[in-house]
Enzyme design. Structure first.
Site, PDB file in Angstrom:
ATOM      1  N   GLU A 134       0.818  -1.215   0.000  1.00  0.00           N
ATOM      2  CA  GLU A 134       0.000   0.000   0.000  1.00  0.00           C
ATOM      3  C   GLU A 134       0.846   1.257   0.000  1.00  0.00           C
ATOM      4  OE1 GLU A 134      -3.421   0.444   2.647  1.00  0.00           O
ATOM      5  OE2 GLU A 134      -2.903  -1.555   3.355  1.00  0.00           O
ATOM      6  N   ASP A 135       1.881   1.257   0.853  1.00  0.00           N
ATOM      7  CA  ASP A 135       2.575   2.505   1.161  1.00  0.00           C
ATOM      8  C   ASP A 135       3.938   2.643   0.501  1.00  0.00           C
ATOM      9  OD1 ASP A 135       0.399   2.930   2.810  1.00  0.00           O
ATOM     10  OD2 ASP A 135       1.399   2.148   4.591  1.00  0.00           O
TER      11      ASP A 135
END
Length: 737
Positions: free
Chosen positions: A90-91
């Site tokens: 996600e990051d």
């Protein structure tokens, strides 16, 4: 924001946290697995390098904390790797393919399952939340470890929620209380379940949390001596009964106390059972032996003994619960369980990984937990159908709710006792409003049928259908109830307006007027007199029986007459009004009286019922003449419209000889005449006769006469007559000669 000293000190913190994790994992992982775990840590640290949490800590401390929780459950190395990497997709720029290449497909799938939803646009937060449910359950369907990682992730986020701004913290806490805590409870993760509740309570109601915390600390100090005395008495009595046990005093959780205060409208001082005891013994027989010892020591409270050993909870929880009256009349809850039961009670579905030793077989309860997990994985492998798999998971996760499926496999969460009508409105308001029938598991069933977990429900609709007021007696959801009421109110208003216009037209004919003859000045004058703004309001009042059409017609004629007189016009001669034509499908504003059940062919009369509209009776209905003889000004001339084709209810009573198959022969004669049987009941009569009461669906009086002639030809039949409500009215030639 980044801290000022984000150099060696931060690296030292990360390294020390990983050292703790490695020491924990080394108790059950192999050396080569520890090497893979360290590689995953370095990938996570590199990917999150330069990222910081809102609290200012290096971001990698979060996946380390999550993975430490997973290690306490002795999850395998794939799960621990996924815990360390659960945010990198996600990051950061790390891809699923990269993770799969480094650590294998299983770890990559776990990371993918834990990742948040794609950046989709939702019309509402509720829609996004519903999609979150679907994502989580599907991820759990693929691998239950996904849920365990997700719960550990949420728990650490909740523990560090103080750094988040209050409004966002409340939203996260509410979501935790509504979604994640129930999942933890269903999975038997009792420790996580309680902590999630406590942390959510602290952020949703911070002031209440502080006040209750202070009160509980005070109570703890006041009752310390009593708790110590109770524990000593319990230990002594168990030794006398030759039971080896560990006795632990336990304090009720703050959120549980708060819920009890709210649900039972109690003050804190009225909640007496804030302390309890847990007795852990070696085997099941000693559980019941301990229960006997406790009940000899203190009197049990009737109705407060629960045996979750014989009948475990849906999440596998097993224990004996009893509430006894302790010193000073204070109720005290006791829980008695074995060591294995305690392990499962604290760790739930994770317990099959705990202390796993191939040389020792799993306990019966652990085996059941293990088999349940395996059944989920096998179902996914065997079916490949996510809808079927999701059905199993949702039913098992929330046994207190009912989960049903649309024909396309979409899941709907409904409360216990919900019906197909609730389901129809859950699908869409228009589906509910047009609902006429349903199939449950491919079988036609009544709309009032209560749905069960796993039912597949198909709603059959019709273009011209509308909600039935009777639905309000059995729907369970607020949405269904509100939509039905809204529709009925608006439709009744429309139907009443149309009926009011018909009644007024009839009343005006007796004055040789038609509605078009009444000019706007006359309408405006009357509306001012009666205090209404619009013409339709007056017509609706007439249709609902709040105003008499004859009176309104007279007022309009007078107003129009005054207008005509001012222009020198001659008054019109009066004539008899034509009756209102009834075809039976007018809607709620025109109803067939249940006391006499009129059908086409019966001579009829209308009765204006205040607030209900026009009720049609047979003209010799005793109920009408008995109860409304003084209200003849509300009677209206009505006639059946020619060519009416809809079906009407009619009741008959058949007296037949008590022979085998008599009922079947009568029913066959009815269906041969193309009539429907709405209801049938039987009663006995003196001698060798039976009485059969039928409610039929017929077209008119001639249709009913054909049915009765067909029944009369059956040798078993002694007598037949038509009944109207509680009044039995014999038609001509009803008796057999």
């Amino acid at each position: 924001m980044a801290p000022a000293n984000n150099g060696e000190g931060a690296v030292s913190l990360e390294a020390s946290e990983f050292a703790r994790l490695k020491a924990q994992a080394s108790r059950y992982l192999k050396p080569e697995e520890l090497d893979r775990l360290e590689a995953a840590y370095h990938l996570s640290a590199d990917a999150h390098s330069g990222q910081f949490r809102i609290s200012g800590e290096p971001y990698v401390t979060h996946p380390l904390a999550v993975t430490q929780m997973l290690a306490t459950w002795h999850l395998d190395v794939q799960a621990l790797i996924a815990g360390l990497l659960h945010d990198v997709m996600e990051d950061t720029g790390v891809t699923k393919d990269h993770i799969a290449g480094e650590f294998g497909k299983t770890a990559a799938d776990l990371v993918d399952g834990v990742s948040k939803l794609d950046k989709l646009e939702f019309q509402s937060y509720k829609e996004a939340q519903a999609e979150n449910y679907r994502k989580m359950f599907l991820a759990m369907a693929r691998d239950v470890r996904v849920i365990l990682i997700k719960l550990a992730d949420r728990l650490h986020n909740m523990r560090t929620l103080d750094a988040v701004r209050p409004d966002k913290a409340r939203r996260i806490a509410r979501e935790t209380l509504e979604i994640y805590a129930p999942i933890a409870n269903r999975l038997g993760l009792n420790t996580i379940y309680r902590e999630l509740q406590e942390l959510s309570f602290r952020h949703i109601h911070p002031m209440r949390y502080r006040v209750l915390s202070k009160a509980l600390r005070q109570a703890r100090g006041d009752r310390r001596e009593m708790v110590a005395r109770l524990m000593g008495s319990i230990q002594e009595r168990l030794e006398q009964w030759h039971v080896e046990a560990e006795v632990h005093g336990r304090e009720k959780h703050l959120y549980g106390i708060y819920r009890k205060m709210v649900d039972k409208h109690l003050s804190f001082s009225q909640v007496l059972d804030i302390f309890g005891f847990r007795i852990i013994v070696k085997n099941v027989p000693e559980c019941y032996l301990s229960l006997g010892a406790l009940h000899e020591l203190y009197k049990p409270v009737p109705g407060k003994i629960k045996d979750y050993i014989s009948i475990p909870k849906a999440n596998g929880y097993q224990s004996l619960h009893t509430t006894v009256i302790g010193p000073g009349g204070t109720p005290v809850e006791m829980q008695v369980r074995t060591v294995d039961m305690h392990t499962v009670a604290e760790s739930g579905v994770a317990s099959h990984w705990l202390y796993k030793d191939d040389s020792q077989p799993l306990s019966d309860l652990q085996r059941k937990t293990h088999n349940w997990l395996q059944s989920l994985l096998e179902l996914q492998t065997a079916s490949g159908d996510s809808a079927e798999f999701l059905e199993h998971v949702k039913i098992d996760l929330f046994p207190g709710d009912v989960f049903v499926f649309s024909p396309k496999g979409k899941i709907f969460n409904l409360p216990r006792g919900a019906t197909p009508v609730d389901f129809a409105y859950a699908v869409h308001t228009d589906v509910g409003n047009r609902c006429v029938a349903c199939r449950i598991n491919n079988e036609l069933m009544p709309l009032r049928t209560e749905l069960s977990n796993g039912d597949q429900v198909e709603i059959i609709t019709a273009v011209h259908a509308s909600p039935n007021p009777a639905w309000l007696s059995y729907v369970r959801t607020g949405k269904a109830r509100a939509e039905i009421r809204h529709f009925l109110k608006s439709v009744q208003h429309e139907e009443a307006t149309a009926l009011g216009e018909r009644l007024l037209i009839q009343a005006l004919r007796s004055h040789s007027f038609v509605l078009a003859d009444i000019g706007d000045p006359a309408w405006e004058r009357l509306l001012r007199e009666v205090g209404l703004k619009h013409r339709n309001e007056l017509l609706t009042d007439i249709g609902l029986g709040k105003r008499l059409a004859a009176v309104v017609a007279k007022q309009l004629v007078d107003a129009q007459g005054a207008q005509q007189a001012s222009h020198g016009d001659e008054p019109r001669p009066q004539r008899t009004a034509s009756p209102i034509l009834i075809h039976g499908g007018e809607g709620m504003a025109v109803q067939m009286a249940r006391c006499c059940r009129p059908i086409p062919g019966d001579p009829i009369v209308g009765m204006i019922r205040k607030g209900q509209g026009l009720e049609v009776h047979v003209n010799d209905c005793p109920v009408l003449t008995r109860n409304h003889s003084s209200e003849r000004d509300r009677w209206v001339d009505v006639e059946w419209e020619l060519g009416t084709e809809r079906m009407f209810d009619a009741s008959i009573r058949v007296i037949a000889e008590q022979r085998r198959g008599a009922l079947a022969r009568v029913a066959a004669a009815i269906t041969d005449q193309e009539a429907g049987i709405q209801n049938v009941s039987m009663e006995s009569e003196r001698g060798a006769h039976i009485i059969i009461n039928f409610t039929l669906q017929v077209q008119n009086r001639l249709h009913l006469a054909r049915i009765m002639r067909a029944i009369r030809r059956i040798p078993d039949v002694v007598r037949i007559n038509r009944t109207r409500g509680d009044n039995k009215i014999a038609d001509k030639n009803e008796r057999r000669s």
